[in-house]
Every structure is written in C-alpha cells, then in structure tokens.
Design a protein around this motif. Sequence first.
Motif, PDB file in Angstrom:
ATOM      1  N   PRO A  90      11.504  65.595 -17.988  1.00  0.00           N
ATOM      2  CA  PRO A  90      10.588  66.126 -16.963  1.00  0.00           C
ATOM      3  C   PRO A  90      11.278  66.288 -15.613  1.00  0.00           C
ATOM      4  O   PRO A  90      12.156  65.517 -15.245  1.00  0.00           O
ATOM      5  CB  PRO A  90       9.495  65.060 -16.894  1.00  0.00           C
ATOM      6  CG  PRO A  90       9.574  64.351 -18.204  1.00  0.00           C
ATOM      7  CD  PRO A  90      11.018  64.349 -18.580  1.00  0.00           C
ATOM      8  N   ASP A  91      10.836  67.308 -14.873  1.00  0.00           N
ATOM      9  CA  ASP A  91      11.335  67.543 -13.524  1.00  0.00           C
ATOM     10  C   ASP A  91      10.563  66.638 -12.572  1.00  0.00           C
ATOM     11  O   ASP A  91       9.328  66.723 -12.489  1.00  0.00           O
ATOM     12  CB  ASP A  91      11.114  69.015 -13.161  1.00  0.00           C
ATOM     13  CG  ASP A  91      11.617  69.370 -11.774  1.00  0.00           C
ATOM     14  OD1 ASP A  91      11.933  68.449 -10.995  1.00  0.00           O
ATOM     15  OD2 ASP A  91      11.686  70.576 -11.467  1.00  0.00           O
ATOM     16  N   PRO A  92      11.216  65.764 -11.841  1.00  0.00           N
ATOM     17  CA  PRO A  92      10.484  64.864 -10.932  1.00  0.00           C
ATOM     18  C   PRO A  92       9.689  65.599  -9.867  1.00  0.00           C
ATOM     19  O   PRO A  92       8.721  65.062  -9.319  1.00  0.00           O
ATOM     20  CB  PRO A  92      11.595  64.002 -10.315  1.00  0.00           C
ATOM     21  CG  PRO A  92      12.861  64.765 -10.531  1.00  0.00           C
ATOM     22  CD  PRO A  92      12.668  65.524 -11.809  1.00  0.00           C
ATOM     23  N   HIS A  93      10.069  66.846  -9.552  1.00  0.00           N
ATOM     24  CA  HIS A  93       9.341  67.619  -8.541  1.00  0.00           C
ATOM     25  C   HIS A  93       7.982  68.096  -9.046  1.00  0.00           C
ATOM     26  O   HIS A  93       7.165  68.566  -8.242  1.00  0.00           O
ATOM     27  CB  HIS A  93      10.181  68.814  -8.082  1.00  0.00           C
ATOM     28  CG  HIS A  93      11.396  68.422  -7.299  1.00  0.00           C
ATOM     29  ND1 HIS A  93      11.331  67.935  -6.023  1.00  0.00           N
ATOM     30  CD2 HIS A  93      12.714  68.436  -7.634  1.00  0.00           C
ATOM     31  CE1 HIS A  93      12.555  67.668  -5.576  1.00  0.00           C
ATOM     32  NE2 HIS A  93      13.407  67.963  -6.544  1.00  0.00           N
ATOM     33  N   TRP A  94       7.730  67.996 -10.350  1.00  0.00           N
ATOM     34  CA  TRP A  94       6.415  68.366 -10.865  1.00  0.00           C
ATOM     35  C   TRP A  94       5.320  67.521 -10.230  1.00  0.00           C
ATOM     36  O   TRP A  94       4.192  67.978 -10.085  1.00  0.00           O
ATOM     37  CB  TRP A  94       6.370  68.186 -12.388  1.00  0.00           C
ATOM     38  CG  TRP A  94       7.183  69.191 -13.148  1.00  0.00           C
ATOM     39  CD1 TRP A  94       7.767  70.330 -12.670  1.00  0.00           C
ATOM     40  CD2 TRP A  94       7.506  69.128 -14.540  1.00  0.00           C
ATOM     41  NE1 TRP A  94       8.436  70.980 -13.676  1.00  0.00           N
ATOM     42  CE2 TRP A  94       8.296  70.271 -14.827  1.00  0.00           C
ATOM     43  CE3 TRP A  94       7.233  68.218 -15.556  1.00  0.00           C
ATOM     44  CZ2 TRP A  94       8.792  70.530 -16.110  1.00  0.00           C
ATOM     45  CZ3 TRP A  94       7.711  68.472 -16.831  1.00  0.00           C
ATOM     46  CH2 TRP A  94       8.484  69.621 -17.116  1.00  0.00           C
ATOM     47  N   GLU A  95       5.642  66.317  -9.848  1.00  0.00           N
ATOM     48  CA  GLU A  95       4.635  65.444  -9.241  1.00  0.00           C
ATOM     49  C   GLU A  95       4.101  66.026  -7.940  1.00  0.00           C
ATOM     50  O   GLU A  95       2.975  65.712  -7.533  1.00  0.00           O
ATOM     51  CB  GLU A  95       5.220  64.059  -9.000  1.00  0.00           C
ATOM     52  CG  GLU A  95       5.556  63.305 -10.293  1.00  0.00           C
ATOM     53  CD  GLU A  95       6.002  61.891 -10.037  1.00  0.00           C
ATOM     54  OE1 GLU A  95       6.096  61.493  -8.852  1.00  0.00           O
ATOM     55  OE2 GLU A  95       6.270  61.180 -11.016  1.00  0.00           O
ATOM     56  N   ARG A  96       4.888  66.888  -7.285  1.00  0.00           N
ATOM     57  CA  ARG A  96       4.407  67.535  -6.058  1.00  0.00           C
ATOM     58  C   ARG A  96       3.271  68.506  -6.360  1.00  0.00           C
ATOM     59  O   ARG A  96       2.517  68.890  -5.457  1.00  0.00           O
ATOM     60  CB  ARG A  96       5.558  68.263  -5.355  1.00  0.00           C
ATOM     61  CG  ARG A  96       6.683  67.336  -4.910  1.00  0.00           C
ATOM     62  CD  ARG A  96       7.805  68.106  -4.255  1.00  0.00           C
ATOM     63  NE  ARG A  96       7.391  68.773  -3.022  1.00  0.00           N
ATOM     64  CZ  ARG A  96       8.185  69.542  -2.285  1.00  0.00           C
ATOM     65  NH1 ARG A  96       9.451  69.737  -2.665  1.00  0.00           N
ATOM     66  NH2 ARG A  96       7.747  70.115  -1.175  1.00  0.00           N
ATOM     67  N   LEU A  97       3.134  68.904  -7.631  1.00  0.00           N
ATOM     68  CA  LEU A  97       2.055  69.791  -8.056  1.00  0.00           C
ATOM     69  C   LEU A  97       1.009  69.036  -8.874  1.00  0.00           C
ATOM     70  O   LEU A  97       0.281  69.605  -9.674  1.00  0.00           O
ATOM     71  CB  LEU A  97       2.628  70.958  -8.881  1.00  0.00           C
ATOM     72  CG  LEU A  97       3.618  71.859  -8.145  1.00  0.00           C
ATOM     73  CD1 LEU A  97       4.136  72.951  -9.059  1.00  0.00           C
ATOM     74  CD2 LEU A  97       2.989  72.462  -6.888  1.00  0.00           C
ATOM     75  N   ARG A  98       0.957  67.738  -8.673  1.00  0.00           N
ATOM     76  CA  ARG A  98      -0.018  66.867  -9.340  1.00  0.00           C
ATOM     77  C   ARG A  98       0.169  66.834 -10.848  1.00  0.00           C
ATOM     78  O   ARG A  98      -0.796  66.616 -11.592  1.00  0.00           O
ATOM     79  CB  ARG A  98      -1.452  67.298  -9.003  1.00  0.00           C
ATOM     80  CG  ARG A  98      -1.917  66.819  -7.642  1.00  0.00           C
ATOM     81  CD  ARG A  98      -3.387  67.122  -7.426  1.00  0.00           C
ATOM     82  NE  ARG A  98      -3.865  66.528  -6.191  1.00  0.00           N
ATOM     83  CZ  ARG A  98      -4.986  66.880  -5.580  1.00  0.00           C
ATOM     84  NH1 ARG A  98      -5.752  67.802  -6.094  1.00  0.00           N
ATOM     85  NH2 ARG A  98      -5.362  66.291  -4.466  1.00  0.00           N
ATOM     86  N   VAL A  99       1.352  67.089 -11.311  1.00  0.00           N
ATOM     87  CA  VAL A  99       1.646  66.984 -12.735  1.00  0.00           C
ATOM     88  C   VAL A  99       2.262  65.622 -12.996  1.00  0.00           C
ATOM     89  O   VAL A  99       3.287  65.276 -12.400  1.00  0.00           O
ATOM     90  CB  VAL A  99       2.611  68.099 -13.192  1.00  0.00           C
ATOM     91  CG1 VAL A  99       3.002  67.905 -14.647  1.00  0.00           C
ATOM     92  CG2 VAL A  99       1.967  69.467 -12.985  1.00  0.00           C
ATOM     93  N   ARG A 100       1.637  64.863 -13.825  1.00  0.00           N
ATOM     94  CA  ARG A 100       2.185  63.559 -14.166  1.00  0.00           C
ATOM     95  C   ARG A 100       3.466  63.751 -14.970  1.00  0.00           C
ATOM     96  O   ARG A 100       3.573  64.652 -15.793  1.00  0.00           O
ATOM     97  CB  ARG A 100       1.178  62.763 -14.988  1.00  0.00           C
ATOM     98  CG  ARG A 100      -0.117  62.464 -14.241  1.00  0.00           C
ATOM     99  CD  ARG A 100      -1.139  61.867 -15.175  1.00  0.00           C
ATOM    100  NE  ARG A 100      -2.428  61.698 -14.515  1.00  0.00           N
ATOM    101  CZ  ARG A 100      -3.552  61.405 -15.163  1.00  0.00           C
ATOM    102  NH1 ARG A 100      -3.528  61.244 -16.474  1.00  0.00           N
ATOM    103  NH2 ARG A 100      -4.677  61.273 -14.501  1.00  0.00           N
ATOM    104  N   VAL A 101       4.418  62.878 -14.748  1.00  0.00           N
ATOM    105  CA  VAL A 101       5.659  62.954 -15.497  1.00  0.00           C
ATOM    106  C   VAL A 101       5.333  62.728 -16.965  1.00  0.00           C
ATOM    107  O   VAL A 101       4.741  61.709 -17.340  1.00  0.00           O
ATOM    108  CB  VAL A 101       6.663  61.892 -15.003  1.00  0.00           C
ATOM    109  CG1 VAL A 101       7.919  61.933 -15.843  1.00  0.00           C
ATOM    110  CG2 VAL A 101       6.989  62.148 -13.538  1.00  0.00           C
ATOM    111  N   CYS A 102       5.686  63.703 -17.788  1.00  0.00           N
ATOM    112  CA  CYS A 102       5.302  63.673 -19.193  1.00  0.00           C
ATOM    113  C   CYS A 102       6.288  62.839 -20.004  1.00  0.00           C
ATOM    114  O   CYS A 102       7.475  62.774 -19.694  1.00  0.00           O
ATOM    115  CB  CYS A 102       5.263  65.086 -19.769  1.00  0.00           C
ATOM    116  SG  CYS A 102       4.203  66.207 -18.843  1.00  0.00           S
TER     117      CYS A 102
END
Length: 356
Positions: free
Chosen positions: A162-174
């Motif tokens: 997972p891309d850690p920057h996804w959390e900036r879009l409210r995506v939990r790290v999968c």
Amino acid sequence: MTPADLSRTVLHAVRRAVDEDVLRAPVPARVRVERTRPGGSGDYACAVALQLAGPAALPAREVAALLRDRVVGAPGIGRVEITGPGFLNFTLDASAGAEARAARVREIRELGRRYGRVTTEAGRLHRLHHPREVRAAVVAQAVAGLLRTQGGQVIVGCTGEPDPHWERLRVRVCSRHASDEAEESSEIRPVPARATAEALAGRLGRDAALWGLLRPAAHDHASLGDDLLVQGEANPLFTVRHAYARALALTRGAEQLGFGGAYEEDVDAPALHAAIADHPGVLASAARHHAPDRLARHLEAVAQAFFDFQDILPVLPVGDEKPSAAHRSRLALAEAAGTVLAGGLFVLGISAPPHL
C-alpha cells in the motif's frame, strides 16, 4: 400525484428492475402515461411493458408484472392492474401518498444519517481486492462503505504494498492478504487515475480528489482538473455541499425566528420527495454493483431538487409573515434533504462542511 410524478415512478421501477438484473432491456429516456380511456380501468394507463418486451425477450404481461411489483406501494398509488396484452393501469391514492411522504420525512429526522441503511446482508463477509493504484484504492474503500450500509462485513486487500499517502484520502492502509472465509471475492479495477495520491491531495485537497475519483463510472476516465475546486454551480461537488450547508442555514434562520421543523402538512415538492425516497434503493444498487458513482449522481439529483424546491416554496417567513405549519413542514423537508446529502457524502468519505 401528477402524470409527471407517475411517469417518474414507473421509470424508477424500470431502472430498479434493470439494476436487479431481472429485466434486461435499455432504460427509456422517459415513460409516457395517459388518462385511461372511457371504459378502461383506473386513472392512468401506461404501455411501457409492451415497449420493453421485445428487447427483454419476455412476454409483455411478464414485463408488466415485474414493473407492477416495483410500483405497488409507491406514494400516491393505490392500485396497479395489468390489462390487455400488458398495459399497466394505475388508480391513485392522494391521501396515502401524503401519509407516506410525512412518514418518510419523520423517519429521516429520527434516523439521521442512518436513513437508508439496512441489515439485509448482516453476517455476510465480502472480500475486495485491488491493484496498487490510487483510484482503485479509493473506489474499493467507497464500495466497502456501501456494502456496510447493507449490513455486510468487508475485508479489503491490496495486491501490492500500500501507498502510505493513501491515508491522506481517507483510505485505510490495506492488508496484502485477506481472509479466505469471505462469501464473495471481487476485484476492484477502475480505469487508473494517472496520478498519485500525494499529487492529488496536494493539488486538490482530500474531498475534491475523492469526488473526482469516485464520480465517474469505473469504466470512464476520472476528470481531475482544477474545475473540482470551483465554488459555483458548474461544480457538482460544490452544489451538493452547498445544498447541505444551505439546509443548515435554514435551520439556524428558523431558530432565530423562534420555530423548528415539523412535518405537519404535505409539501408540494414532488421531485425532492422522490429524490429522498430513492436514497435507500440507490445505496442498495450502488452496493450491489460496486458503483459509488451511482451514489454521487444521486446526491447531485437531491441537491438540484432541493434548490428547485426552496426557489419555489420559501422555507422561512418573509417580512412580517408569522411562522406557520407550512413553514415548519418545509423546514422539516429541507432538513431531511440535508440529512440525506450528509449521509451520502459520509459513505463516500467526503466531508459535509456546515459553511461554504
């Protein structure tokens, strides 16, 4: 219920039947209803089943039965009959329609953002997996939220790191691995965004980036231009959030005038009533088809119907006018619309600010 209302109700039944995959035919742009001829049955008649029978490869009366089952009980409709080769005949019930509308507004006010959520799939476990790509991650997150509105449990897995920057879009790290106990396993693979989460969040901010990634259908390219930041009606995201903020402003204005919302008499706003009535079905359809874009488009329709309603029927008293049952009822409907908008945005992971 007007002929236009009835036409929209039947068209909605056609869309539902197609979404549920029990009717395989193109959805017409509009459905024509006519006053029943002398000697006929009911108040209005419709021949849409005959129109759809050929493309659906089904007898017209069978198509009519599918549609009748999805129209019976709709606000304002008392009885639905099938006559002749497959005509639908409708007998209206104005009092029942008003009661249903009042009950719905009260239900929304009672349930708040939980309106439309069900437990149909309680205990069912879904497994979603997606490639290491920002749009796929965002869509999978939204699909998971939709499935949870139906009572399902969801595990989301990523096929790469997972891309850690996804959390900036409210995506939990999968997690890379998900349980094999899921009853259903589905791959989420929309057309890639051709951008990174870091770049999108930095240029557009979280909410606009999420809307840009979720609003188009999965098979379409995501439009991620600066128009997502425009503070005007040309930007659908702004329109949706502005409608919510406006509903809150009406509540504040009413409080200053010493009254609150209460649905005491029927409000003549058929498009808005229909839009909020559609919300549970839209959540179910969007969850079933893994299509958060359906929810986004629905929120646009609710927002537009809300603005049309308040343009025609003033919610707050004007001048020396005293608050009346009409104002309290209009305010209750406006607040119900705002609740639907906020709830839908929440499912998509997008904030609903009280001021814009």
